[in-house]
Write an enzyme that holds these catalytic residues in place. Structure first.
Site, PDB file in Angstrom:
ATOM      1  N   ASP A  10       0.851  -1.183   0.000  1.00  0.00           N
ATOM      2  CA  ASP A  10       0.000   0.000   0.000  1.00  0.00           C
ATOM      3  C   ASP A  10       0.892   1.240   0.000  1.00  0.00           C
ATOM      4  O   ASP A  10       2.097   1.157  -0.172  1.00  0.00           O
ATOM      5  CB  ASP A  10      -0.941  -0.017   1.208  1.00  0.00           C
ATOM      6  CG  ASP A  10      -0.177  -0.004   2.519  1.00  0.00           C
ATOM      7  OD1 ASP A  10       0.055   1.100   3.040  1.00  0.00           O
ATOM      8  OD2 ASP A  10       0.203  -1.084   3.012  1.00  0.00           O
ATOM      9  N   HIS A  59       0.933  -9.291  -2.532  1.00  0.00           N
ATOM     10  CA  HIS A  59      -0.058  -8.214  -2.444  1.00  0.00           C
ATOM     11  C   HIS A  59       0.617  -6.861  -2.623  1.00  0.00           C
ATOM     12  O   HIS A  59       1.434  -6.440  -1.807  1.00  0.00           O
ATOM     13  CB  HIS A  59      -0.747  -8.282  -1.081  1.00  0.00           C
ATOM     14  CG  HIS A  59      -1.782  -7.239  -0.855  1.00  0.00           C
ATOM     15  ND1 HIS A  59      -3.040  -7.315  -1.404  1.00  0.00           N
ATOM     16  CD2 HIS A  59      -1.763  -6.103  -0.135  1.00  0.00           C
ATOM     17  CE1 HIS A  59      -3.746  -6.267  -1.024  1.00  0.00           C
ATOM     18  NE2 HIS A  59      -2.992  -5.506  -0.253  1.00  0.00           N
ATOM     19  N   ASP A  81      -0.531 -17.964  -3.079  1.00  0.00           N
ATOM     20  CA  ASP A  81       0.171 -16.944  -3.870  1.00  0.00           C
ATOM     21  C   ASP A  81      -0.837 -16.206  -4.745  1.00  0.00           C
ATOM     22  O   ASP A  81      -0.892 -16.392  -5.957  1.00  0.00           O
ATOM     23  CB  ASP A  81       1.269 -17.592  -4.722  1.00  0.00           C
ATOM     24  CG  ASP A  81       2.102 -16.558  -5.475  1.00  0.00           C
ATOM     25  OD1 ASP A  81       2.193 -15.409  -4.991  1.00  0.00           O
ATOM     26  OD2 ASP A  81       2.655 -16.894  -6.539  1.00  0.00           O
ATOM     27  N   GLU A 128       1.532 -10.843   1.620  1.00  0.00           N
ATOM     28  CA  GLU A 128       1.956  -9.445   1.550  1.00  0.00           C
ATOM     29  C   GLU A 128       3.478  -9.369   1.399  1.00  0.00           C
ATOM     30  O   GLU A 128       4.206 -10.299   1.740  1.00  0.00           O
ATOM     31  CB  GLU A 128       1.525  -8.716   2.817  1.00  0.00           C
ATOM     32  CG  GLU A 128       1.617  -7.201   2.721  1.00  0.00           C
ATOM     33  CD  GLU A 128       1.061  -6.521   3.964  1.00  0.00           C
ATOM     34  OE1 GLU A 128       0.808  -5.308   3.902  1.00  0.00           O
ATOM     35  OE2 GLU A 128       0.880  -7.186   4.988  1.00  0.00           O
TER      36      GLU A 128
END
Length: 835
Positions: A328, A646, A694, A703
């Site tokens: 993020d 991610h 995955d 992540e």
């Protein structure tokens, strides 16, 4: 056998329920389906079709949806639809809560083709919800495309899908490489309870070694009956080896002394593409170039003038730069703290460990500035941490978007308001620790930056002592992780350790010696992490030169911790130095595995005992393929490796125009709590090692983060430095390094070198590193040179030879530096460590 391999619990079938979709066939109308205002829907050949505009940023910028879908808790649903895309695109298909926070109960990313396909999914609803929502998110494309939809169906009573991962051959190995003289172990999954024959074959298929497996019983972490294979007696380097046992042949692997040289660099190169506030140069990272993120170029609001959350403060700060924490766009001090500490520690080890080698170039913009690249990369994060400090010394806990963003979303396209979150004692102490460490490491290269860090560290320490219990709120998790921590005594200990090492001041020494943590067993079975940092202070007190009273006991405690993790590894049939007592694997379990290995690596650096070296070498096998899933968790390393971690910009799984994560990126790994919808749908009932998938949407198991790659950088560098895995022999020399006292320029010292071997030394070169910014001014009886903190003193013609039992001496005068001037722990003669 299938359940033994999959590690999952089966569920019973159910009777089919009624259709939940109103008008899923679009024979005469599109009602009651709705769409965002930038779409115009119509019926073409009995399908709902729309032209999706280009230039949108987020997937939810263009949506087709259907409301009021009833969901029943515990019910399993079958969801199917037919869809096309012209040209081909990846879309998002969701069944979710229709209001904020839009909790998803099914998340799918179908790869739509021009000819079209029927897509089938199952999920079990965790809630009773009469107003669920079906949504197709179609935005985020730079160019326009056409979407068509038909035959949408949602029915209850479905048989739950049992996800069975493809684990490949039942012989599990390190898919990258074993060191020639290091341990070589593998695991075989089998129903047999008696020993089995095994064969090691070279790339030509010739059997080069053989033996018998060792039955280990049922492994609690995987639910599998397993045997171990030990083929460490085979030492010939080569590529393409395989192991065969019980009718199965492993994936290929190498035996090589140089196999980790590139991973050592790639694990650190990860950080350049995580940078915020700078354009990533595609020439430096082909395929990963992108505009600068969060610099205030529309639609981006930037990090150069960030306000606080409402009610937190009445000012704004420039907190640009730093590393994005994970997949993020958030930046967190407590996560950045341990990350930059480990990156700097990877460099600091090169000053103090007998087997350490220089790290090498990372190909970053600063590579030509005569500062080690690893320190340049660390500085990018450290400067951000400094910006998070208020004038009173307290440090803001984090900065991130006001609300969560979706995937994919490149940093420069993020339109959200950025906010500073409240200060915390933990964040303040993280800065105190890393700034103190940076002060000594940067002193030889940039004295003003070092001084700035030391001032910030002391100010943070004082502020934390005055505010010892300002804790981050566990409820502060919208738009970014909360990173709350109810105990900060460990952060106080870590900060005091770094400040003492860098200053030698009594205040920090007294705090350390009085702290209950100083004599406590800090070596948790789960390992250390961002929330458990006393271990960081203990490791540096043990491995970085300092004059703390009782330091021998500190070093002994590191060996005791390493023994604990080594015993865990030996008891585990997968050679895993991580075994939580409750058998519940943590979020980011792979980083805890590596951190436990870091304790063993430090124990080897302190003691030179091969058992610790072998423990590290065996521990890396789990990360690189010797695990229940038979896969490497490091992108680009191993025949089958994680590649869909991610991330909002390494989002190839969602957008073929974007890359997968770069080589050398570690996945978080198995997480028993499986908090995300993808994991909850596919991994219910999973045994710990099987709680991983995955998939880019599985943020709880897959992540990537800066604090997971940082121990990977430490361990891969450590292994790369070990050559063929042989025990490094100490030098046949004793060195007496005496600081004689102060002189006008700084200090004077005398060094005596005794030859304790049986052969004459004919020419010598002595190397050591100063703690900080000390600088050799002149030497008598030796020719001297210095690079950074590292000094090289070479013989002159008069003392070139040192006969057995004899001693030569030389002296030097050096410029002092702020802080202590301890005797080095490590002095090498002709490349070998002396006593």
């Amino acid at each position: 056998m299938a359940l033994l391999v999959a590690g999952l619990t089966p569920t019973a079938a159910h009777a089919e329920g009624p259709e939940q979709i109103s008008n899923g066939t679009f024979d005469t109308t599109t009602a009651p389906w709705w769409n965002t205002g930038n779409l115009t829907v119509g019926i073409t050949n009995g399908q709902l079709c729309t032209d999706v505009p280009g230039g949108t940023t987020n997937p939810w910028d263009a949506i087709i949806g259907l409301d009021n879908i009833p969901l029943v808790a515990g019910e399993t649903y079958a969801y199917t639809f037919f869809a096309t895309a012209t040209p081909a695109r990846v879309a998002r298909a969701l069944i979710q809560l229709p209001v904020d926070p839009f909790t998803s109960y099914l998340t799918a990313n179908p790869e739509l083709s021009v000819s079209g396909n029927t897509y089938n999914y199952t999920f079990t609803s965790p809630v009773d919800l009469p107003t669920g929502q079906v949504a197709f998110q179609l935005g985020g494309s730079a160019t326009p495309w056409r979407f068509c939809l038909d035959n949408v169906s949602l029915t209850g009573g479905a048989e739950p899908e049992v996800y069975v991962p493809d684990t490949g051959p039942r012989v599990r190995v390190n898919q990258v490489a074993y060191l020639p003289k290091g341990p070589k172990n593998a695991t075989v999954v089998t129903t047999t309870t008696t020993a089995l024959p095994w064969q090691l074959k070279n790339s030509g298929g010739t059997v080069v070694a053989h033996g018998q497996t060792t039955p280990r019983g049922v492994d609690a972490s995987s639910g599998q009956n397993v045997h171990s294979i030990n083929f460490g007696s085979y030492t010939k380097a080569g590529t393409g080896y395989t192991l065969t046992a019980d009718g199965e042949t492993s994936r290929p692997f190498d035996i090589s002394a140089a196999a980790y040289d590139q991973l050592k660099l790639d694990a650190l190169k990860f950080y350049y593409t995580q940078r915020s506030g700078i354009a990533i140069d595609d020439a430096l990272r082909p395929g990963y170039g992108r505009p600068a993120g969060h610099v205030g170029t529309a639609p981006n609001q930037g990090d150069t003038n960030v306000p606080c959350q409402p009610g937190v403060c009445d000012y704004s700060l420039n907190v640009s730069g730093g590393w994005y924490d994970a997949g993020d766009h958030g930046k967190y001090v407590v996560n950045g703290g341990i990350s930059v500490w480990q990156v700097m520690s990877t460099f600091e080890r090169t000053k103090n460990a007998a087997t350490a080698e220089t790290i090498g170039g990372l190909t970053i913009p600063e590579s030509a500035n005569n500062v080690p690249d690893v320190l340049d990369e660390a500085r990018w994060e450290q400067e951000f941490l400094l910006k998070m400090q208020r004038p009173d010394g307290m440090v803001h806990h984090k900065i991130h978007d006001q609300n969560w963003t979706g995937l994919p979303l490149l940093p420069h396209l993020d339109p959200q308001l950025r906010e500073l979150h409240p200060v915390s004692t933990a964040a303040t102490l993280n800065l105190a620790a890393t700034a103190a460490q940076a002060a000594r490491l940067f002193a030889p290269y940039d004295a003003s930056f070092a001084a700035k860090n030391l001032t910030a560290a002391k100010k943070a320490w004082t502020a934390a002592k005055a505010n010892p219990a300002i804790l981050a709120s566990p409820a502060d998790g919208n738009g970014g992780g909360a990173y709350n921590d109810d105990t900060v005594t460990d952060e106080f200990y870590w900060a005091a350790a770094e400040l003492y090492i860098s200053t030698g001041e009594k205040e920090y020494k007294d705090y350390l010696l009085a702290s209950p943590l100083h004599s406590a067993d800090v070596w948790r079975e789960r390992g250390f992490d961002w929330a458990a940092t006393a271990q960081l202070g203990r490791l540096d007190l043990a491995t970085v030169p300092n004059a703390l009273p009782g330091r021998a006991a500190v070093r002994a405690s590191v060996l005791a911790g390493a023994d604990k993790y080594l015993a865990t590894l030996k008891a585990h049939p997968y050679g895993l130095p991580y075994a939580p007592a409750d058998n519940v694997f943590d979020w980011g379990s792979n980083n805890l595995v590596l951190n436990n290995m870091a304790v063993m690596a430090a124990a080897y650096d302190i003691s030179g005992q091969k058992k610790y070296l072998d423990g590290v070498l065996e521990g890396i096998d789990y990360i690189l393929g010797r695990n229940a899933l038979n896969q490497s968790y490091v992108t680009g390393y191993g025949e089958v490796a994680s590649k869909n971690q991610h991330s909002r910009w390494y989002s190839h799984q969602l957008n073929p125009d974007l890359p997968n994560p770069p080589r050398g990126t570690l996945s978080g790994g198995p997480n028993s709590s499986i908090q995300d919808p993808v994991a909850q749908t596919k991994l219910q009932g999973c045994k710990p090692q099987f709680c991983y998938i995955d998939d880019i949407e599985s943020w709880s198991t897959n992540e990537l983060t800066i604090n997971w790659n940082s121990p990977l950088s430490q361990i891969s560098a450590f292994i790369a430095d070990q050559g063929d895995g042989s025990l490094t022999s100490p030098g046949k020399c004793d060195v007496d390094y005496k600081i004689l006292g102060s002189v006008p320029q700084g200090f004077a010292a005398e060094v005596s070198i005794k030859n304790t071997g049986s052969s004459t030394i004919n020419g010598w070169s002595l190397t050591w590193s100063f703690l900080g910014g000390q600088k050799i001014l002149a030497a008598v009886g030796a020719d001297d040179s210095q690079s950074g903190a590292t000094v090289t003193a070479k013989n002159i013609s008069l003392n070139k030879q040192i006969k057995p039992g004899k001693t030569v001496k030389f002296g030097f005068v050096a410029k002092n530096a702020p802080g202590p001037n301890p005797v080095p722990d490590l002095i090498k003669l002709n490349g070998a460590a002396c006593k």
